[in-house]
Enzyme design. Structure first.
Site, short mmCIF file in Angstrom:
data_model
loop_
_atom_site.label_atom_id
_atom_site.label_comp_id
_atom_site.label_asym_id
_atom_site.label_seq_id
_atom_site.Cartn_x
_atom_site.Cartn_y
_atom_site.Cartn_z
N GLY A 18 46.76 -52.70 -22.11
CA GLY A 18 47.11 -51.40 -22.10
C GLY A 18 48.17 -50.91 -21.33
O GLY A 18 48.57 -49.73 -21.07
N ARG A 19 48.69 -51.80 -20.42
CA ARG A 19 49.69 -51.72 -19.44
C ARG A 19 50.61 -52.71 -19.53
O ARG A 19 51.58 -52.90 -18.67
CB ARG A 19 49.11 -51.25 -18.02
CG ARG A 19 48.47 -52.37 -17.51
CD ARG A 19 47.97 -52.02 -16.10
NE ARG A 19 47.04 -52.96 -15.64
CZ ARG A 19 47.01 -53.42 -14.40
NH1 ARG A 19 47.80 -52.77 -13.48
NH2 ARG A 19 46.02 -54.05 -13.87
N ARG A 102 55.62 -61.74 -15.75
CA ARG A 102 54.69 -62.95 -15.97
C ARG A 102 55.16 -64.04 -16.89
O ARG A 102 55.23 -63.69 -18.10
CB ARG A 102 53.36 -62.46 -16.04
CG ARG A 102 52.26 -63.59 -16.08
CD ARG A 102 50.92 -62.87 -15.95
NE ARG A 102 50.56 -61.96 -16.98
CZ ARG A 102 49.19 -61.50 -17.20
NH1 ARG A 102 48.63 -61.36 -15.95
NH2 ARG A 102 48.78 -60.95 -18.25
N ARG A 109 43.10 -64.91 -25.24
CA ARG A 109 42.02 -64.82 -24.28
C ARG A 109 40.77 -65.14 -25.08
O ARG A 109 40.89 -64.80 -26.39
CB ARG A 109 41.98 -63.62 -23.61
CG ARG A 109 43.15 -62.98 -22.80
CD ARG A 109 43.40 -61.63 -22.87
NE ARG A 109 44.78 -61.49 -22.29
CZ ARG A 109 44.84 -60.85 -20.92
NH1 ARG A 109 43.83 -60.58 -20.23
NH2 ARG A 109 46.22 -60.84 -20.49
N ASP A 178 37.89 -61.22 -21.10
CA ASP A 178 39.01 -60.98 -21.55
C ASP A 178 40.22 -61.25 -20.48
O ASP A 178 41.38 -61.27 -20.68
CB ASP A 178 39.28 -59.44 -21.65
CG ASP A 178 38.70 -58.52 -20.44
OD1 ASP A 178 37.44 -58.63 -20.25
OD2 ASP A 178 39.59 -58.02 -19.65
N ASN A 179 39.52 -61.92 -19.68
CA ASN A 179 40.32 -62.51 -18.38
C ASN A 179 40.51 -64.16 -18.26
O ASN A 179 40.91 -64.83 -17.43
CB ASN A 179 40.25 -62.14 -17.16
CG ASN A 179 40.58 -60.66 -16.81
OD1 ASN A 179 41.49 -60.05 -17.52
ND2 ASN A 179 39.88 -59.89 -15.97
N ASP A 188 45.08 -63.07 -14.97
CA ASP A 188 44.95 -61.93 -14.36
C ASP A 188 44.32 -61.75 -12.90
O ASP A 188 43.13 -61.87 -12.80
CB ASP A 188 43.81 -61.05 -15.21
CG ASP A 188 44.80 -60.50 -16.37
OD1 ASP A 188 45.78 -60.67 -16.41
OD2 ASP A 188 44.01 -59.92 -17.23
P1 AMP Z 1 42.20 -55.73 -16.06
O1 AMP Z 1 41.35 -55.05 -15.48
O2 AMP Z 1 43.42 -55.62 -15.58
O3 AMP Z 1 42.00 -56.76 -16.64
O4 AMP Z 1 42.42 -54.68 -17.37
C1 AMP Z 1 41.20 -54.48 -18.10
C2 AMP Z 1 41.57 -53.56 -19.34
O5 AMP Z 1 42.18 -52.34 -18.87
C3 AMP Z 1 42.79 -54.42 -20.14
O6 AMP Z 1 42.77 -53.97 -21.56
C4 AMP Z 1 44.07 -53.76 -19.52
O7 AMP Z 1 45.25 -53.81 -20.13
C5 AMP Z 1 43.70 -52.20 -19.08
N1 AMP Z 1 44.29 -51.42 -18.20
C6 AMP Z 1 44.10 -52.03 -16.80
N2 AMP Z 1 44.84 -50.96 -16.13
C7 AMP Z 1 45.50 -50.24 -17.04
C8 AMP Z 1 46.24 -49.05 -16.92
N3 AMP Z 1 46.86 -48.62 -15.81
N4 AMP Z 1 46.59 -48.50 -18.04
C9 AMP Z 1 46.49 -48.80 -19.07
N5 AMP Z 1 45.53 -49.83 -19.09
C10 AMP Z 1 45.08 -50.32 -18.15
MG MG Z 2 42.64 -58.42 -17.70
#
Ligand code: AMP
Ligand code: MG
Length: 412
Positions: A18-19, A102, A109, A178-179, A188
């Site tokens: 997502g980012r 990275r 995953r 997912d991690n 992550d």
């Molecule tokens: P994470 O907690 O970083 O493992 O992210 C969990 C999910 O949320 C993943 O699909 C990320 O890409 C998405 N995500 C986390 N932060 C953001 C953000 N600021 N904008 C868009 N997607 C995000």
């Molecule tokens: Mg993640």
């Protein structure tokens, strides 16, 4: 990349970069292909409600932790570059944004398989499986045999990774499916932590209200995650086959953990009571809230069986510790190794420096003011954590009570 995942026990049908953006693959100096992934690039098709950005704080935390883990010898993604920015973004408050470049052997995953499986997209799931077999597991066997080999390797690398986390005292904090990388690289870094005062119930992530991912639970959670990955293969292999592969997790983890612990203790041979010797020590460390890393480093410093005053000083209840130390020295005497030689090996096994939370926080606060000197000093010791670095000895000091109040959460 789009994927799904079990987050804190519940299934999310759609997650993804997502980012982040997977930029492509490059060959490293050993001719291995490495995925390059930029985190914090702005909204992507999978950003859902998010802004697609990353704060400088979380980018620095991931940079420092992934490098620290790699240099401690734990399988991990790497940090290649950090880009800071004038832009301000909003989390609990306004914060500077950044991007992290990275490197990883893969970004695939467990959740990638879940994404297709739960949508009953059989064709896409098969394509993903075949891609992984060809690209990452290079199996030439029949399809079923290749799948078995792939799953065996995933079980093995995950078990090794988690055994290593437990030995160095690393807590991931967000062990969602997912991690979890299919190649067993730590992936992550968010609200993670490195153990200071030993506490097996420790929860680094403030948002983990039920202590689901507490330090002591990590091995069991990894197995739970593997179970969920294996569900996605229920059309490919029989239940008996899947259970057989999964049942390798525990012995593999224990074996690796035992080898790592023996090395920490400076023992070459395997004795049946070694794990008890280790867990008896943990009980004492926990009771007295003794810094995990510093204890091992001090133990490593022993010149011979009589050189124990510096260790005994660490404990208020000296009698109990002296009893443990006597059993340790007795165990050492069963091997004909030389103390001075073992000392050198233990100093290369038990690090002097780990990434303490308060140190990361200091670096972040300075970087938010455009001052990267603290970052440079810290990364230098984390890149060689087994060296003394006399001029940086203050970076080996445990958190004090005031610094303890600082918490980390999922907000990134
Ligand atoms: P994470 O907690 O970083 O493992 O992210 C969990 C999910 O949320 C993943 O699909 C990320 O890409 C998405 N995500 C986390 N932060 C953001 C953000 N600021 N904008 C868009 N997607 C995000
Ligand atoms: Mg993640």
């Amino acid at each position: 990349m789009v994927y799904a995942g079990h987050q804190f026990g519940g299934f999310s049908p759609q997650l993804g970069d997502g980012r982040g953006l997977l930029l492509g693959e490059v060959k490293d100096n050993k001719n291995n292909l490495i995925d390059l992934h930029m985190k914090g690039v702005g909204p992507t098709p999978y950003a859902r409600q998010g802004d697609g950005r990353a704060v400088l704080r979380s980018s620095i935390r991931e940079y420092l932790a992934s490098e620290a883990m790699y240099h401690l010898g734990v399988a991990s993604t790497r940090a290649l570059a950090l880009f800071d920015s004038e832009e301000i973004i909003y989390r609990e408050g306004a914060e500077p944004a950044a991007m992290l470049l990275r490197g990883a052997c893969t970004h695939i995953r467990f959740g990638h398989f879940e994404y297709f499986f739960y949508q009953k997209k059989t064709k896409e799931l098969d394509e993903l499986i075949d891609y992984c077999i060809k690209r990452h597991f290079r199996s030439m066997a029949s399809r079923t045999q290749s799948i078995i080999k792939m799953l065996e390797k995933i079980v093995e690398s995950t078990a090794k990774m988690v055994a290593h986390w437990q030995a160095v005292g690393f807590q991931h904090g967000v062990m969602n499916t997912d991690n979890m990388s299919i190649l067993g690289e730590t992936l992550d870094y968010g609200p993670y932590g490195f153990m200071e005062a030993y506490d097996q119930k420790w929860v680094a992530n403030e948002s983990d209200y039920n202590a689901r991912y507490a330090f002591e639970k990590q091995p069991a959670v990894a197995l739970w995650n593997l179970n969920h990955l294996f569900v996605c293969f229920s059309k490919h292999l029989s239940k008996t086959q899947l259970i057989e592969i999964l049942s390798r997790f525990e012995p593999c983890l224990i074996n690796h953990f035992q080898a790592l612990i023996s090395a920490k203790l400076g023992l070459k041979e395997k004795h049946k009571d070694d794990l008890t010797l280790f867990s008896n020590l943990l009980v004492l460390l926990e009771k007295e809230k003794i810094d995990y890393t510093n204890f091992w480093r001090n133990l490593s410093q022993m010149q011979d069986a009589d050189d124990k005053a510096h260790l005994i000083l660490m404990f208020a209840n000296r009698l109990d510790f002296e009893a443990w130390l006597a059993s340790y020295i007795k165990r050492r005497s069963l091997e004909d190794s030389i103390w001075s030689q073992v000392r050198l090996e233990m100093l290369q096994t038990n690090p002097k420096y780990i990434l303490r939370n308060y140190l990361a926080q200091r670096v972040i606060e300075a970087a938010e003011n455009k001052d990267y000197r603290a970052f440079e000093a810290l990364i230098k010791v984390l890149e060689a954590p087994f060296e003394e670095h006399e001029d940086c000895a203050h970076l080996a000091i445990p958190t004090n009570t005031e610094q303890k109040s600082f918490c980390v959460s999922c907000s990134s």
